[in-house]
Design a protein around this motif. Structure first.
Motif, short mmCIF file in Angstrom:
data_model
loop_
_atom_site.label_atom_id
_atom_site.label_comp_id
_atom_site.label_asym_id
_atom_site.label_seq_id
_atom_site.Cartn_x
_atom_site.Cartn_y
_atom_site.Cartn_z
N ARG A 40 0.83 -1.21 0.00
CA ARG A 40 0.00 0.00 0.00
C ARG A 40 0.86 1.26 0.00
O ARG A 40 0.53 2.24 -0.67
CB ARG A 40 -0.95 -0.01 1.21
CG ARG A 40 -1.85 -1.24 1.27
CD ARG A 40 -3.03 -1.07 2.20
NE ARG A 40 -2.74 -0.56 3.51
CZ ARG A 40 -2.48 -1.30 4.59
NH1 ARG A 40 -2.45 -2.63 4.48
NH2 ARG A 40 -2.25 -0.74 5.76
N ARG A 41 1.97 1.23 0.74
CA ARG A 41 2.85 2.40 0.75
C ARG A 41 3.48 2.63 -0.62
O ARG A 41 3.66 3.78 -1.04
CB ARG A 41 3.95 2.22 1.81
CG ARG A 41 3.44 2.33 3.25
CD ARG A 41 4.56 2.12 4.24
NE ARG A 41 5.62 3.12 4.09
CZ ARG A 41 6.78 3.07 4.75
NH1 ARG A 41 7.03 2.05 5.58
NH2 ARG A 41 7.68 4.01 4.57
N GLN A 42 3.80 1.56 -1.30
CA GLN A 42 4.40 1.70 -2.63
C GLN A 42 3.43 2.30 -3.64
O GLN A 42 3.85 2.92 -4.62
CB GLN A 42 4.89 0.34 -3.13
CG GLN A 42 6.09 -0.19 -2.37
CD GLN A 42 6.44 -1.62 -2.74
OE1 GLN A 42 5.62 -2.35 -3.34
NE2 GLN A 42 7.65 -2.04 -2.38
N ARG A 43 2.15 2.16 -3.39
CA ARG A 43 1.13 2.67 -4.34
C ARG A 43 0.42 3.91 -3.79
O ARG A 43 -0.65 4.27 -4.29
CB ARG A 43 0.10 1.55 -4.59
CG ARG A 43 0.68 0.25 -5.14
CD ARG A 43 0.91 0.30 -6.61
NE ARG A 43 -0.33 0.37 -7.35
CZ ARG A 43 -1.06 -0.70 -7.71
NH1 ARG A 43 -0.68 -1.92 -7.36
NH2 ARG A 43 -2.16 -0.55 -8.41
N GLN A 44 1.00 4.57 -2.77
CA GLN A 44 0.28 5.65 -2.11
C GLN A 44 -0.03 6.80 -3.06
O GLN A 44 -1.08 7.42 -2.95
CB GLN A 44 1.07 6.17 -0.91
CG GLN A 44 0.45 7.38 -0.25
CD GLN A 44 -0.07 7.13 1.15
OE1 GLN A 44 0.07 6.05 1.70
NE2 GLN A 44 -0.72 8.12 1.72
N ASP A 45 0.84 7.13 -3.99
CA ASP A 45 0.58 8.25 -4.90
C ASP A 45 -0.71 8.03 -5.68
O ASP A 45 -1.57 8.92 -5.75
CB ASP A 45 1.74 8.44 -5.87
CG ASP A 45 2.95 9.10 -5.23
OD1 ASP A 45 2.79 9.68 -4.13
OD2 ASP A 45 4.05 9.04 -5.82
N GLU A 46 -0.86 6.87 -6.24
CA GLU A 46 -2.07 6.63 -7.03
C GLU A 46 -3.30 6.45 -6.14
O GLU A 46 -4.42 6.83 -6.52
CB GLU A 46 -1.89 5.42 -7.95
CG GLU A 46 -1.53 4.12 -7.24
CD GLU A 46 -1.15 3.03 -8.24
OE1 GLU A 46 -2.07 2.37 -8.77
OE2 GLU A 46 0.07 2.86 -8.48
#
Length: 790
Positions: free
Chosen positions: A667-673
């Motif tokens: 989830r942290r890796q995809r936080q921007d989207e």
């Protein structure tokens, strides 16, 4: 030192707040037993950088739980070892939800036990039991809503401020109750609210400011920044604090703009904030041409509070911190940790033992019967009968003595008409409305309730004679000036002991009593800048920012706890003790994770704006109708897999979210989207409806509350956190009390903060002065009721 070696504490909490509270007890010798569930405290497997722990407990866990023992068990099994532990305890700490077990039943079984319950919102009120994180607590208490560039997105105070501050305050509340139980047999239930302590420690009492203004309608967006504060230099950043007119004048001299001293164009905070771009251009024209070290050297010559903006790496290199030996190797090796922030009689506390392995002491805890009598007589406040001479100023010292006053101590606050308490100067904001503006400071009024006030000119032998007469009858003298002030008056430890061998002397210097920086001036913001809290605060695309306040209350609570410890020590020794509690070192104790991560795992922690290594997605999202005039920010913070799945259900499993994965790292890796998609979702929805639905689904969410309206907050109203108190100048005002409830106490505030010299005659008569002598002291300006040289 005997310390608290006769106490047993059972700690059935996880994370930071409860374990830091019990750490303070373990530091001074209490037998702290960590009662853990079968899986152990989740912090055992935590590193904020995701470091490979190789089967070892994480550094932060080891820091918080050194010198403790570990037993596996649960409170709800009254037949198991845990029940025997509780029966043997003086203090039980827990952080379970309100409905987790029958607390009153447990207290009835164990007469005289002190139970400390630490929860996000307390055990009562409409928000009790809500899911929450540090981020949503900051939003719900007004802290987040006051911090940000005008017109921009507010930002959180980095570093887990709610938990660390909560642990510090909770330790004072608990130790006071334990001391009473040991002498009277009366136990206590301490219901501690992280929301309340964060409101108190990070809002600078803006709600009371609004009350003094007459509580006009709260409209528009509040976020703003202090300036000058943290400013860019040619090689990094430097931090200033200019709370007084003199400091601001000297700052203008330093940046080579004497013309602005003459014009007064930027004298007032409102002037600087209202023309922020022009003001920053003026400041940066100077600061960007000079190195951080050059600016610090000149600012210190002018006695402007100044500091470098430290990280988990650079803080270890600072000359004052190295000279004081603040950091040491952890007893289990692998990283450096700060030592406790106070010493007693010039001696540091005993070095810690290594943190326990999970269940290491199961079945090996000695039987014990607590040493307390059966409950008898009236249940008084725990510190009733304790007498404190309070020679403190601004916030750190006053909140220490105020907390002790709320707990029953008799506190006499000493200042002079020649030099009033510095926090009174904040009352100048109301000079147009009130002639006696020095009585209108919302900081002084908030941090000095339950005290009597006395003015004394200590440079006059007659004033010093009165001061020494107070010391002769006191249990403690507390001061927080730079070392040269009290030393210059001759108020040394030897002198205090000569006057009263049973009197404790607590000194709270900003940087300590020795070291190359010991005479430097420092405020809370200075400590935030130097200890690393500022490094973790602010948007990633911006710069480090101050948090506004927590280092003052943090220093105050460590000093108050230390004073209670030496009160227990006096029970054994029969004599007073000398306590030195450095404001900076208290701050370094609660920013320990940065140094642990750097020295243990090579990770330099950075600010993340409104994100967090513990949760994703996390951030602020504008909802329907949002505008600068009517902000509608929603704070969302998803820590666990269960909360993420609940959020997906609430969103009806949109395609953009279903492929993210439930693990926090994913989830942290995809936080921007995720942020981009969530902004679209919330932009079309009503904020309050979203918060209610998310909370019902078990997802931490909160509106961003305006700190000017805390007196109306339904949770604070239900718990009586702000108490109505009558003040002779500003009238009846809702004023913050303690961030915890005692079952035995209906309200904490018994009197408003004293007017300048309000109790001069009363106190002097108690010391044997007659009316003629008192009138002579007034005529000679030894005492008075109005500031000199207005």
């Amino acid at each position: 030192m005997h310390g608290l070696k006769g106490l047993r504490v059972v700690d059935h909490s996880t994370g930071i707040a409860g374990p830091y509270c019990s750490k303070l007890f373990a530091d001074v010798g209490a037998d702290v037993i960590k009662l853990e569930a079968a899986g152990g405290d989740p912090l055992r497997s935590w590193s904020t950088s995701g470091a490979d722990l190789s089967g070892k407990d994480g550094g932060l866990f080891r820091y918080l739980n050194a010198s403790k023992r570990s037993v596996v068990g649960a409170l709800d099994d009254i037949q198991a070892e845990a029940e025997g532990l509780v029966a043997s305890a003086d203090l039980l700490i827990e952080d379970l939800p309100p409905d987790a077990f029958e607390r009153q039943t447990l207290l009835k079984r164990h007469s005289g036990l002190v139970l400390l319950s630490i929860t996000p919102f307390g055990l009562t009120g409409p928000m009790a039991g809500r899911p929450a994180t540090d981020f949503t607590i900051q939003a719900e208490c007004g802290s987040l809503g006051a911090r940000g560039r005008p017109g921009g997105e507010p930002y959180q105070a980095g570093g887990g401020v709610a938990a660390w501050t909560g642990g510090s305050f909770a330790a004072v509340a608990a130790l006071a109750a334990v001391r009473r139980a040991q002498t009277t047999g009366h136990g206590e239930h301490v219901d501690f609210s992280l929301q309340e302590v964060t409101a108190l420690a990070t809002n600078c009492y803006l709600d009371l400011m609004w009350g003094i203004l007459g509580r006009p309608p709260v409209v528009g967006s509040l976020p703003n920044i202090e300036t000058p504060s943290i400013e860019p230099t040619s090689d990094g950043f430097v931090g200033f604090t200019t709370y007084s007119a003199q400091q601001m004048s000297d700052f203008l001299l330093m940046i080579e703009r004497p013309d602005l001293r003459e014009s007064g164009a930027f004298d007032m905070f409102a002037q600087r904030l209202g023309n922020l771009a022009a003001w920053e251009e003026v400041v940066h024209a100077y600061t960007r041409k000079h190195t951080t070290d050059e600016i610090i050297e000149l600012a210190q010559l002018l006695r402007i509070p100044v500091a470098p903006i430290s990280t988990g790496q650079t803080v270890l290199e600072h000359e004052q911190i190295q000279a004081r030996g603040v950091f040491a190797d952890d007893p289990s090796g692998g990283f450096k940790r700060p030592l406790p922030p106070y010493s007693v009689d010039g001696n540091p506390l005993a070095p810690p033992r290594r943190a326990p392995h999970l269940g290491e002491h199961s079945g090996r805890i000695e039987a014990r019967t607590p040493k307390r009598p059966p409950p008898g007589g009236e249940c008084h406040l725990p510190l009733a009968g304790m007498r404190i001479v309070d020679a403190t100023t601004w916030w750190a010292g006053p909140i220490a003595t105020q907390t002790l006053a709320m707990l029953g101590a008799e506190v006499i606050h000493v200042e002079s008409v020649q030099r009033i308490d510095g926090s009174r100067s904040v009352g100048g904001t109301f000079s147009a409305q009130h002639e006696d503006w020095w009585e209108c400071s919302f900081i002084f009024q908030s941090a000095n309730t339950n005290k009597r006030g006395l003015t004394l000119d200590l440079s006059n032998p007659k004033g010093m004679a009165i001061f020494e007469a107070l010391i002769a009858k006191a249990d403690a003298l507390v001061e927080n000036f730079s070392p040269r002030v009290m030393d210059g008056f001759g108020v040394t430890w030897d002198r205090v002991q000569a006057l009263n061998p049973r009197c404790h002397y607590v000194r709270m210097p900003a940087f300590g009593l020795d070291g190359p920086c010991h005479e430097h001036v420092g405020f809370a913001a200075t400590m935030e800048q130097m200890a690393g809290l500022s490094w973790l605060t602010g948007h990633t695309e911006d710069q480090p920012r101050i948090q506004r306040g927590p280092c003052d209350p943090l220093a105050g609570m460590h000093a108050a706890f230390a004073l209670l410890v030496v009160m227990a020590e006096r029970d054994e020794s029969g004599r007073g003790h000398f306590v030195e509690c450095s404001m900076l070192e208290a701050a370094l104790n609660v920013t320990a994770e940065q140094v642990i991560e750097y020295t243990g795992y090579g990770n330099l922690m950075e600010r993340q704006g409104n994100r967090s290594p513990e949760a994703a997605p996390q951030g602020l999202y504008p909802c329907a109708g949002h505008s600068p005039e009517a902000p509608q920010w929603l704070a969302l913070s998803v820590e666990s897999k269960r909360q993420w799945e609940a959020l997906l259900d609430w969103l009806d499993h949109p395609e953009w979210a279903t492929g993210v994965g439930s693990h926090l790292i994913a989830r942290r890796q995809r936080q921007d989207e995720l942020d981009e998609a969530l902004r679209r979702v919330f932009a079309e929805r009503d904020r309050d409806a979203c918060v209610a639905e998310l909370i019902a689904a078990g997802v931490p969410a909160a509106p961003v509350i305006d700190p000017r309206a805390l007196a109306e907050h339904p949770q604070f109203v239900a718990r009586g956190f702000l108490e109505q108190i009558e003040h002779p100048v500003v009238g009846s005002q809702a004023t913050m009390g303690a961030p915890f409830r005692y079952a035995s106490v209906d309200r904490w505030l018994t009197r408003a903060a004293p007017l300048l010299g309000e109790h001069n005659t009363e106190i002097l008569r108690e010391l044997g002065y007659d009316d003629a002598e008192i009138e002579a002291l007034v005529a000679q300006r030894v005492i008075g009721e109005r500031p000199a040289n207005l």
